[in-house]
Design a protein around this motif. Structure first.
Motif, mmCIF file in Angstrom:
data_model
loop_
_atom_site.group_PDB
_atom_site.id
_atom_site.type_symbol
_atom_site.label_atom_id
_atom_site.label_comp_id
_atom_site.label_asym_id
_atom_site.label_seq_id
_atom_site.Cartn_x
_atom_site.Cartn_y
_atom_site.Cartn_z
ATOM 1 N N THR A 12 -3.729 61.830 9.929
ATOM 2 C CA THR A 12 -3.299 60.595 10.572
ATOM 3 C C THR A 12 -4.465 59.708 11.034
ATOM 4 O OG1 THR A 12 -1.377 61.773 11.372
ATOM 5 C CG2 THR A 12 -1.879 59.715 12.478
ATOM 6 N N LEU A 13 -4.354 58.427 10.762
ATOM 7 C CA LEU A 13 -5.291 57.476 11.359
ATOM 8 C C LEU A 13 -5.251 57.681 12.877
ATOM 9 C CD1 LEU A 13 -7.111 54.935 10.744
ATOM 10 C CD2 LEU A 13 -5.134 53.567 11.450
ATOM 11 N N GLY A 14 -6.433 57.717 13.510
ATOM 12 C CA GLY A 14 -6.484 57.941 14.957
ATOM 13 C C GLY A 14 -6.735 59.387 15.332
ATOM 14 N N SER A 15 -6.622 60.286 14.353
ATOM 15 C CA SER A 15 -6.895 61.707 14.604
ATOM 16 C C SER A 15 -8.405 61.944 14.613
ATOM 17 C CB SER A 15 -6.219 62.550 13.518
ATOM 18 O OG SER A 15 -6.596 63.906 13.618
ATOM 19 N N CYS A 16 -8.791 63.197 14.828
ATOM 20 C CA CYS A 16 -10.225 63.516 14.852
ATOM 21 C C CYS A 16 -10.550 64.531 13.771
ATOM 22 C CB CYS A 16 -10.610 64.059 16.221
ATOM 23 S SG CYS A 16 -9.579 65.455 16.723
ATOM 24 N N LYS A 17 -9.665 64.637 12.787
ATOM 25 C CA LYS A 17 -9.863 65.633 11.728
ATOM 26 C C LYS A 17 -10.301 64.952 10.428
ATOM 27 C CE LYS A 17 -8.111 69.149 14.190
ATOM 28 N NZ LYS A 17 -8.855 70.353 14.513
ATOM 29 N N THR A 69 -10.526 57.974 10.777
ATOM 30 C CA THR A 69 -11.128 57.153 11.831
ATOM 31 C C THR A 69 -10.254 57.165 13.083
ATOM 32 O OG1 THR A 69 -12.185 55.746 10.187
ATOM 33 C CG2 THR A 69 -11.934 54.822 12.396
ATOM 34 N N GLY A 70 -10.891 57.419 14.223
ATOM 35 C CA GLY A 70 -10.173 57.462 15.497
ATOM 36 C C GLY A 70 -11.130 57.213 16.642
ATOM 37 N N LEU A 103 -4.946 61.460 23.418
ATOM 38 C CA LEU A 103 -4.291 60.433 24.246
ATOM 39 C C LEU A 103 -3.702 59.319 23.374
ATOM 40 C CD1 LEU A 103 -6.973 60.142 27.088
ATOM 41 C CD2 LEU A 103 -4.675 61.100 27.326
ATOM 42 N N TYR A 104 -4.479 58.861 22.406
ATOM 43 C CA TYR A 104 -4.023 57.770 21.533
ATOM 44 C C TYR A 104 -2.796 58.171 20.709
ATOM 45 C CZ TYR A 104 -7.757 54.277 22.192
ATOM 46 O OH TYR A 104 -8.578 53.297 22.696
ATOM 47 N N LEU A 105 -2.836 59.353 20.111
ATOM 48 C CA LEU A 105 -1.723 59.791 19.257
ATOM 49 C C LEU A 105 -0.482 60.085 20.087
ATOM 50 C CD1 LEU A 105 -3.682 62.090 16.794
ATOM 51 C CD2 LEU A 105 -2.462 59.984 16.187
ATOM 52 N N SER A 106 -0.687 60.661 21.264
ATOM 53 C CA SER A 106 0.426 60.971 22.158
ATOM 54 C C SER A 106 1.160 59.685 22.556
ATOM 55 C CB SER A 106 -0.111 61.696 23.394
ATOM 56 O OG SER A 106 0.843 61.727 24.422
ATOM 57 N N ARG A 107 0.400 58.672 22.940
ATOM 58 C CA ARG A 107 1.027 57.402 23.339
ATOM 59 C C ARG A 107 1.709 56.726 22.152
ATOM 60 N NH1 ARG A 107 -2.742 52.721 25.716
ATOM 61 N NH2 ARG A 107 -3.480 52.815 23.553
ATOM 62 N N ALA A 108 1.092 56.807 20.978
ATOM 63 C CA ALA A 108 1.690 56.211 19.776
ATOM 64 C C ALA A 108 3.069 56.821 19.507
ATOM 65 C CB ALA A 108 0.772 56.417 18.572
ATOM 66 N N SER A 109 3.215 58.117 19.769
ATOM 67 C CA SER A 109 4.506 58.791 19.579
ATOM 68 C C SER A 109 5.552 58.228 20.544
ATOM 69 C CB SER A 109 4.360 60.299 19.797
ATOM 70 O OG SER A 109 3.446 60.849 18.873
ATOM 71 N N ASP A 110 5.137 57.978 21.787
ATOM 72 C CA ASP A 110 6.067 57.418 22.782
ATOM 73 C C ASP A 110 6.513 56.008 22.404
ATOM 74 O OD1 ASP A 110 5.811 59.694 24.254
ATOM 75 O OD2 ASP A 110 4.636 58.816 25.877
ATOM 76 N N TRP A 111 5.609 55.242 21.838
ATOM 77 C CA TRP A 111 5.921 53.847 21.509
ATOM 78 C C TRP A 111 6.880 53.706 20.327
ATOM 79 C CZ3 TRP A 111 0.208 51.696 21.766
ATOM 80 C CH2 TRP A 111 -0.086 51.320 23.081
ATOM 81 N N PHE A 112 6.919 54.713 19.455
ATOM 82 C CA PHE A 112 7.670 54.528 18.205
ATOM 83 C C PHE A 112 9.170 54.365 18.445
ATOM 84 C CE2 PHE A 112 10.067 56.084 14.538
ATOM 85 C CZ PHE A 112 9.675 55.121 13.620
ATOM 86 N N ASP A 113 9.750 53.388 17.761
ATOM 87 C CA ASP A 113 11.194 53.139 17.849
ATOM 88 C C ASP A 113 11.645 52.446 16.567
ATOM 89 O OD1 ASP A 113 13.790 52.497 18.430
ATOM 90 O OD2 ASP A 113 13.344 51.214 20.151
#
Length: 366
Positions: A89-94, A97-98, A273-283
């Motif tokens: 995923t974009l934004g990950s650290c694996k 780019t994130g 933090l970024y990926l966690s918040r992105a999950s909350d925002w999705f709708d």
């Protein structure tokens, strides 16, 4: 051990949904099998929050992947027939780019200068990769957990980009319980003095915050039923206990400690933090005038398989039913599979036999 990881350079500048752009960004991915001459046998996998693109072993990297028994030659997702791509995923650290990547504008890690990240951005990055590989239309788009939400974003943003979809233990929008848990995980990290507004170092690292965040996650990824079966109220032997006041007494506590220890230094806190918040925002309702049902019904697919687990408290079965009903309303032929796996949300990583059987049955009919 070789590295099977490949990199795809995203178009530069790469625009982000909530503003800002990325320059020189890339995503990491791995592939299995061969793309056929018609280029119509590709399956793209979007992962949950923490996995890398290494879903299974391959010639370049023989180490076991996070979904090792699911895909490969002769396995449930048979790579003799399918060309499988798993993207980090974009934004990950694996590898992608994130927040932990170097910002070309400053030469320093982005940290909190990374633009606000959404799962739509991750979906668009995945779509750019597929196009870059010369694939017009995916045979199947597969997403589990957070990756299932990313997959729904992909289908909503890029109509006609996939013939079929496999949705696993995910959500059309984040529910209050999931948001509450994730907000506590983020708070644990942010309250760790070593987090230091994202400016931690290897020496001053938010170990305690990340550890609590992971423990909270593990508690919600499994089910109460499984905890009872595995640990009951078994206490630690006296030599396993630490002597500090209120220290761990029960086996379940040391199990969580072990899980946290394996995770803490292997995942970047800001990326988390970024990926966690992105999950909350999705709708997905954003694509249907606020209505989830309408957002889903606008997704045009030939066929879909939706799998959920009765013991999943994080992405409950009712949400899987909602996805199945919505995709059906859009004209897809939908197969809905409800499993009674005791492992809760994590069952798709553990109960491979039953998940695999449903997936293989679905793919055989494509």
């Amino acid at each position: 051990m070789g590295d099977a990881r490949q990199y795809f350079d995203l178009p530069s500048p790469f625009p982000m949904k909530r503003g800002g752009v990325l320059h020189g960004a890339r995503v990491a991915y791995e592939t299995w099998g061969e793309l056929n001459a018609a280029r119509d046998n590709a399956i793209l996998i979007f992962t949950g929050l923490s996995p890398s693109a290494h879903a299974a072993s391959n010639a370049e990297d023989p180490s076991a992947g996070w979904w090792e028994d699911m895909l490969g030659p002769g396995r449930y997702i048979d790579t003799r027939r399918w060309f499988v791509i798993c993207v980090n995923t974009l934004g990950s650290c694996k590898g992608s780019t994130g927040a932990a990547s170097i910002n070309p504008a400053t030469g320093e890690p982005y940290r909190l200068e990374f633009p606000e990240l959404t799962l739509e951005d991750a979906a668009n990055a995945g779509h750019a990769l597929v196009k870059g590989l010369g694939i017009e239309r995916l045979a199947c788009l597969l997403g589990n957990s957070m990756g299932g939400m990313t997959a729904l974003a992909y289908l909503a943003l890029h109509p006609g980009s996939a013939r079929s979809h496999i949705s696993i233990s995910t959500a059309p929008q984040a529910q209050p319980f999931a948001i509450a848990i994730r907000s506590l995980q983020r708070e644990a990290i942010r309250l760790d003095p070593n987090w230091n507004n994202g400016h931690y170092t290897e020496e001053q690292y938010p170990e305690a915050g990340m550890s609590i965040a992971r423990k909270l996650g593990v508690i919600t990824y499994r089910s109460a039923m499984e905890w009872v079966g595995r640990f009951a109220r078994i206490r630690l032997e006296s030599d396993q206990r630490d002597e500090e006041p209120f220290g761990a007494e029960f086996q379940i506590e040391s199990y969580l400690v072990g899980h946290a220890r394996r995770f803490v230094r292997n995942f970047d806190p800001n990326s988390y933090l970024y990926l966690s918040r992105a999950s909350d925002w999705f709708d997905v309702g954003e694509y249907g005038d606020g209505s989830v049902a309408q957002g889903l019904s606008r997704i045009a697919l030939q066929r879909a398989l939706v799998i959920g687990v009765e013991t999943d408290i994080l992405f409950p079965l009712s949400q899987q039913e909602e996805i199945a009903t919505g995709l059906r309303a859009g004209g897809a032929e939908v197969e809905f599979v409800a499993l009674d796996s005791p492992q809760g949300h994590d069952a798709f990583l553990v109960d491979i036999t039953r998940f695999g059987a449903a997936i293989a049955h679905f793919l055989a009919r494509l």
